[in-house]
Design a protein around this motif. Structure first.
Motif, PDB file in Angstrom:
ATOM      1  N   MET A 153       0.847  -1.188   0.000  1.00  0.00           N
ATOM      2  CA  MET A 153       0.000   0.000   0.000  1.00  0.00           C
ATOM      3  C   MET A 153       0.888   1.247   0.000  1.00  0.00           C
ATOM      4  O   MET A 153       1.845   1.331   0.773  1.00  0.00           O
ATOM      5  CB  MET A 153      -0.904   0.000   1.244  1.00  0.00           C
ATOM      6  CG  MET A 153      -1.927   1.125   1.278  1.00  0.00           C
ATOM      7  SD  MET A 153      -2.994   1.079   2.753  1.00  0.00           S
ATOM      8  CE  MET A 153      -3.890  -0.452   2.496  1.00  0.00           C
ATOM      9  N   ASN A 154       0.581   2.204  -0.860  1.00  0.00           N
ATOM     10  CA  ASN A 154       1.386   3.420  -0.872  1.00  0.00           C
ATOM     11  C   ASN A 154       0.986   4.334   0.295  1.00  0.00           C
ATOM     12  O   ASN A 154      -0.016   4.114   0.970  1.00  0.00           O
ATOM     13  CB  ASN A 154       1.275   4.148  -2.217  1.00  0.00           C
ATOM     14  CG  ASN A 154      -0.132   4.637  -2.519  1.00  0.00           C
ATOM     15  OD1 ASN A 154      -0.849   5.106  -1.632  1.00  0.00           O
ATOM     16  ND2 ASN A 154      -0.532   4.542  -3.777  1.00  0.00           N
ATOM     17  N   LYS A 213      -0.031   7.532   0.522  1.00  0.00           N
ATOM     18  CA  LYS A 213      -1.252   8.331   0.421  1.00  0.00           C
ATOM     19  C   LYS A 213      -2.475   7.491   0.773  1.00  0.00           C
ATOM     20  O   LYS A 213      -3.343   7.914   1.554  1.00  0.00           O
ATOM     21  CB  LYS A 213      -1.386   8.908  -0.989  1.00  0.00           C
ATOM     22  CG  LYS A 213      -2.598   9.802  -1.174  1.00  0.00           C
ATOM     23  CD  LYS A 213      -2.644  10.372  -2.592  1.00  0.00           C
ATOM     24  CE  LYS A 213      -3.865  11.267  -2.780  1.00  0.00           C
ATOM     25  NZ  LYS A 213      -3.915  11.828  -4.173  1.00  0.00           N
ATOM     26  N   THR A 214      -2.536   6.286   0.212  1.00  0.00           N
ATOM     27  CA  THR A 214      -3.670   5.402   0.494  1.00  0.00           C
ATOM     28  C   THR A 214      -3.686   4.977   1.953  1.00  0.00           C
ATOM     29  O   THR A 214      -4.736   4.942   2.594  1.00  0.00           O
ATOM     30  CB  THR A 214      -3.610   4.158  -0.415  1.00  0.00           C
ATOM     31  OG1 THR A 214      -3.608   4.574  -1.783  1.00  0.00           O
ATOM     32  CG2 THR A 214      -4.797   3.245  -0.168  1.00  0.00           C
ATOM     33  N   PHE A 215      -2.501   4.662   2.499  1.00  0.00           N
ATOM     34  CA  PHE A 215      -2.397   4.231   3.890  1.00  0.00           C
ATOM     35  C   PHE A 215      -2.930   5.294   4.842  1.00  0.00           C
ATOM     36  O   PHE A 215      -3.719   5.011   5.751  1.00  0.00           O
ATOM     37  CB  PHE A 215      -0.936   3.917   4.219  1.00  0.00           C
ATOM     38  CG  PHE A 215      -0.693   3.550   5.657  1.00  0.00           C
ATOM     39  CD1 PHE A 215      -1.092   2.325   6.158  1.00  0.00           C
ATOM     40  CD2 PHE A 215      -0.050   4.439   6.508  1.00  0.00           C
ATOM     41  CE1 PHE A 215      -0.854   1.982   7.484  1.00  0.00           C
ATOM     42  CE2 PHE A 215       0.184   4.109   7.833  1.00  0.00           C
ATOM     43  CZ  PHE A 215      -0.223   2.877   8.322  1.00  0.00           C
ATOM     44  N   ASP A 266       5.590   9.514  -3.454  1.00  0.00           N
ATOM     45  CA  ASP A 266       5.247   9.733  -2.042  1.00  0.00           C
ATOM     46  C   ASP A 266       6.348  10.520  -1.350  1.00  0.00           C
ATOM     47  O   ASP A 266       6.095  11.493  -0.635  1.00  0.00           O
ATOM     48  CB  ASP A 266       5.071   8.389  -1.311  1.00  0.00           C
ATOM     49  CG  ASP A 266       3.751   7.715  -1.633  1.00  0.00           C
ATOM     50  OD1 ASP A 266       2.782   8.434  -1.913  1.00  0.00           O
ATOM     51  OD2 ASP A 266       3.702   6.474  -1.595  1.00  0.00           O
ATOM     52  N   THR A 270       6.059   4.951  -2.678  1.00  0.00           N
ATOM     53  CA  THR A 270       6.544   5.244  -4.023  1.00  0.00           C
ATOM     54  C   THR A 270       7.521   6.419  -3.973  1.00  0.00           C
ATOM     55  O   THR A 270       7.597   7.152  -2.991  1.00  0.00           O
ATOM     56  CB  THR A 270       5.371   5.605  -4.946  1.00  0.00           C
ATOM     57  OG1 THR A 270       4.767   6.824  -4.455  1.00  0.00           O
ATOM     58  CG2 THR A 270       4.342   4.504  -4.969  1.00  0.00           C
ATOM     59  N   SER A 324      -9.598   6.649   8.406  1.00  0.00           N
ATOM     60  CA  SER A 324     -11.029   6.385   8.290  1.00  0.00           C
ATOM     61  C   SER A 324     -11.495   5.214   9.152  1.00  0.00           C
ATOM     62  O   SER A 324     -12.699   4.983   9.286  1.00  0.00           O
ATOM     63  CB  SER A 324     -11.382   6.094   6.817  1.00  0.00           C
ATOM     64  OG  SER A 324     -10.991   7.170   5.983  1.00  0.00           O
ATOM     65  N   THR A 356      -0.938  -4.021   7.232  1.00  0.00           N
ATOM     66  CA  THR A 356      -0.623  -3.690   5.846  1.00  0.00           C
ATOM     67  C   THR A 356       0.878  -3.535   5.676  1.00  0.00           C
ATOM     68  O   THR A 356       1.586  -3.135   6.616  1.00  0.00           O
ATOM     69  CB  THR A 356      -1.323  -2.387   5.403  1.00  0.00           C
ATOM     70  OG1 THR A 356      -1.118  -2.188   4.000  1.00  0.00           O
ATOM     71  CG2 THR A 356      -0.773  -1.183   6.155  1.00  0.00           C
ATOM     72  N   GLN A 396      -5.025   7.702   4.198  1.00  0.00           N
ATOM     73  CA  GLN A 396      -6.472   7.850   4.029  1.00  0.00           C
ATOM     74  C   GLN A 396      -7.234   6.709   4.697  1.00  0.00           C
ATOM     75  O   GLN A 396      -8.249   6.928   5.369  1.00  0.00           O
ATOM     76  CB  GLN A 396      -6.816   7.904   2.540  1.00  0.00           C
ATOM     77  CG  GLN A 396      -6.333   9.161   1.841  1.00  0.00           C
ATOM     78  CD  GLN A 396      -6.560   9.121   0.341  1.00  0.00           C
ATOM     79  OE1 GLN A 396      -6.699   8.052  -0.251  1.00  0.00           O
ATOM     80  NE2 GLN A 396      -6.603  10.281  -0.283  1.00  0.00           N
ATOM     81  N   VAL A 397      -6.719   5.483   4.536  1.00  0.00           N
ATOM     82  CA  VAL A 397      -7.420   4.313   5.067  1.00  0.00           C
ATOM     83  C   VAL A 397      -7.441   4.318   6.588  1.00  0.00           C
ATOM     84  O   VAL A 397      -8.494   4.200   7.216  1.00  0.00           O
ATOM     85  CB  VAL A 397      -6.786   3.005   4.543  1.00  0.00           C
ATOM     86  CG1 VAL A 397      -7.326   1.800   5.315  1.00  0.00           C
ATOM     87  CG2 VAL A 397      -7.071   2.832   3.059  1.00  0.00           C
TER      88      VAL A 397
END
Length: 350
Positions: free
Chosen positions: A1-2, A4-6, A156, A153, A12, A148, A8-9
């Motif tokens: 998982m990159n 940015k996604t991490f 990132d 990247t 939440s 995770t 955000q996830v």
């Protein structure tokens, strides 16, 4: 998982879901958690479990009214009294006893009868790879986490580096040669390799030593520049980066002169006469479509005065040819005397 996604996830997820981030050392796991804390508006309590004993978590025994209890440590009390992000770094390098304490916090959200605040979040991080000395984690503990593997990247890191003030030449080097951001593959014991964190430390150290790559770009580097790089990057990457700095082609715009002359002056004056001439042409083209302010005119003329007599006269003639009267008047105001002097000297020599 990159990254940015991490971010955000996990931002939440419900507060009671513990998070475990896995990844190689030096990718900035701790900093990423602090990003999440900022996003949530919560303080991050950062504890490196590999450096802690059981007593550092459960506290010390005390006698109260003839009864022995454990007095909780200050940071855990804070996590119980108010919402914070509780971050346990290097969880798999901790002793079994410390891991068991972490197990109770993750599993029950309490320790010795002291319950975490309902909105307090528990995050943990571990280093992955055969090169690390780690303690095997209890499968029962792992099952209690949202787990995770972080795969940051280059983009990132570049986004983060810009916000963190990492030297621009370093980020340009990484953008052009992303393989140098972090070593992948087998690691030899005792050998230094680059990683995202080491690039940040190098940037800070070079600035401290007045050897910022941005200021040295395109010129010979000091004798200690390369040795300093090797300590953070290893010899192979240090060679490539030092060569990149020495041969760096600095590009400037008209705005660099007109609006940022004081900041850019030293770097601009290092470029070749051909590049200076090109930069004067850019300023002329800028004045064709935009009216310049008094301070901008001063800066343009300050630069022109640092150029050769021929370049300065050509600059003045080019400005005149634009036909932009307000700009012509401003430029004329600051360099007319020197232009007249140059012309007179040329005539006298004839």
């Amino acid at each position: 998982m990159n990254i940015k996604t991490f971010v955000q996830v996990i931002s939440s997820l419900p507060a009671n879901i513990a998070v475990l981030a896995k990844g190689p050392t030096g990718i900035g796991k701790s900093h990423i958690v602090h990003q999440v804390g900022e996003r949530l508006g919560m303080e991050v309590i950062d504890r490196r479990l590999s450096q802690m004993t059981e007593g550092d978590i459960i506290g010390l025994a005390e006698l109260t009214d003839g009864i022995t209890r454990f007095a909780p440590v200050d940071w855990f009390v804070k996590a119980c009294n108010e919402p914070v992000v509780l971050f346990f770094d290097e969880l798999n390098r901790a002793t079994i006893e410390v891991q068991q304490c972490a197990f109770q916090i993750v599993l029950d959200r309490e320790l010795n009868g002291h319950k975490l605040h309902p909105e307090t979040r528990v995050y943990a991080a571990i280093n992955e790879g055969s090169e690390y000395q780690v303690t095997e984690m209890d499968p029962a503990l792992l099952r209690r986490f949202f787990v995770t593997s972080l795969e940051p990247t280059t983009e990132d890191w570049l986004v983060w580096a810009k916000s963190a003030g990492v030297d621009k030449v370093i980020t340009t080097f990484i953008k052009k040669y992303p393989a140098h951001l972090r070593h992948t593959g087998e690691l030899q014991p005792g050998k230094v390799y680059p990683n995202p964190a080491s690039w940040d430390r190098l940037s800070h150290s070079l600035k401290h030593a007045n050897m910022s790559p941005e200021n040295l770009a395109g010129s010979q580097t000091p004798d200690i520049f390369y040795p300093m790089c090797t300590g953070f990057l290893g010899s192979e990457t240090a060679v490539a980066f030092t060569d990149f700095v020495r041969n760096y082609e600095v590009k400037f715009s008209a705005v660099d002169v007109l609006d940022n002359w004081d900041k850019k002056k030293n770097a601009i004056l290092k470029i070749t006469n051909d590049k200076k001439n090109d930069l004067l042409d850019l300023i002329v083209n800028y004045t064709k479509t935009s009216e310049i302010a008094l301070e901008q005119a001063k800066n343009a003329c300050a630069f022109a005065n640092e150029c050769s007599d021929e370049m300065l006269v050509n600059f003045m003639n080019s400005i005149m040819e634009t036909g932009n009267i307000p700009n012509i008047r401003l430029i004329h105001k600051f360099i007319a005397n020197r232009v007249v002097e140059i012309v007179n000297n040329a005539q006298n020599q004839k």
